[in-house]
Enzyme design. Structure first.
Site, PDB file in Angstrom:
ATOM      1  N   CYS A  42       0.845  -1.196   0.000  1.00 15.30           N
ATOM      2  CA  CYS A  42       0.000   0.000   0.000  1.00 15.30           C
ATOM      3  C   CYS A  42       0.884   1.250   0.000  1.00 15.30           C
ATOM      4  O   CYS A  42       1.996   1.248   0.524  1.00 15.30           O
ATOM      5  CB  CYS A  42      -0.901  -0.002   1.231  1.00 15.30           C
ATOM      6  N   ASP A  44       0.437   3.801   1.690  1.00 16.68           N
ATOM      7  CA  ASP A  44       0.399   4.409   3.021  1.00 16.68           C
ATOM      8  C   ASP A  44       1.815   4.736   3.533  1.00 16.68           C
ATOM      9  O   ASP A  44       2.693   3.862   3.537  1.00 16.68           O
ATOM     10  CB  ASP A  44      -0.299   3.433   3.987  1.00 16.68           C
ATOM     11  N   ARG A  46       2.946   5.021   6.321  1.00 16.83           N
ATOM     12  CA  ARG A  46       3.361   4.309   7.535  1.00 16.83           C
ATOM     13  C   ARG A  46       3.794   2.874   7.250  1.00 16.83           C
ATOM     14  O   ARG A  46       4.113   2.129   8.179  1.00 16.83           O
ATOM     15  CB  ARG A  46       2.205   4.317   8.547  1.00 16.83           C
ATOM     16  N   HIS A  98      -2.171  -4.054   4.959  1.00 17.52           N
ATOM     17  CA  HIS A  98      -2.009  -3.646   6.362  1.00 17.52           C
ATOM     18  C   HIS A  98      -3.365  -3.382   6.985  1.00 17.52           C
ATOM     19  O   HIS A  98      -4.301  -2.965   6.307  1.00 17.52           O
ATOM     20  CB  HIS A  98      -1.096  -2.416   6.474  1.00 17.52           C
ATOM     21  N   CYS A 101      -6.131   0.069   6.851  1.00 22.34           N
ATOM     22  CA  CYS A 101      -5.899   0.647   5.517  1.00 22.34           C
ATOM     23  C   CYS A 101      -7.028   1.624   5.160  1.00 22.34           C
ATOM     24  O   CYS A 101      -8.209   1.247   5.149  1.00 22.34           O
ATOM     25  CB  CYS A 101      -5.804  -0.468   4.477  1.00 22.34           C
TER      26      CYS A 101
HETATM   27 CO    CO Z   1      -3.429   1.232   3.012  1.00 25.11          CO
END
Ligand code: CO
Length: 209
Positions: A42, A44, A46, A98, A101
């Site tokens: 992803c 993301d 993080r 994750h 999400c």
């Molecule tokens: Co995500």
């Protein structure tokens, strides 16, 4: 005037540190890349691929998008897979989702989010395939976590159904496709215990002769 000066400063520090630890580091890297793994994760911020598995530059080929989707018509993702498999001869493809999400969460609500709804629609499809299982749970968080996991499994299948992966297996290449999920709260990866290594393990409908 150069904007984002702090990032250039950080870059210099990082490069200097790498050279201090290993003077030939960048020279060696510049000559070739020989990663063993393709990471599909992803976007993301993080969930930084290399850092999670503590691999240095050169060790991980990476593709990231919102909610780590592998769409049959996404030339971007397919090109990454093809290059990784056919040219780099990577041995493992890791689809890593994750918990928490944002893409999965947005796909679960009924609101409109703009253009991205056309992307998230693929996650709604995953929900639809597994609706009975997901709706059998009453806890909202559990449903959310389950869809995050099921989405990974679905994307693992999508990777395996590509002509690229099927042809690699047909030609006798060793290639395993894995499904993992990461928890932002503790930094720990969980193996979803899928590891597909040959065409006999994929659905009959998608299997090519
Ligand atoms: Co995500």
């Amino acid at each position: 005037m150069r904007a984002l000066r702090n990032l250039f400063k950080k870059n210099r520090e990082w490069a200097n540190k790498a050279i201090e630890a290993d003077p030939d580091f960048f020279t060696r890297l510049s000559q070739e890349q020989n990663p063993e793994y393709l990471w599909i994760g992803c976007s993301d911020s993080r969930v930084p691929a290399n850092e999670i598995v503590d691999l240095s530059p050169g060790k991980l080929f990476v593709h990231r998008n919102i909610a780590n989707l592998v769409i049959h018509t996404d030339l971007n993702c397919l090109s990454v897979i093809q290059y990784a498999v056919d040219v780099l001869n990577i041995k493992h493809i890791i689809v890593c989702g994750h918990y928490g999400c944002g893409g999965i969460k947005a796909a679960m609500d009924k609101r409109e989010h703009g253009l991205i709804d056309n992307w998230l629609r693929n996650i709604k499809d995953v929900y639809r395939y597994h609706q009975v299982q997901i709706d059998s749970l009453t806890d909202k968080k559990e449903k959310y976590d389950l869809l995050c996991e099921l989405n990974v499994l679905e994307q693992v299948s999508n990777v395996c159904h590509t002509t690229i992966v099927q042809n690699a297996w047909k030609s006798g290449k060793k290639l395993a496709v894995h499904g993992w999920i990461y928890r932002i709260e503790d930094g720990i990866l969980k193996d979803l215990n899928v590891c597909i290594t040959n065409r006999d393990e994929i659905s009959r409908i998608h299997r090519m002769k």
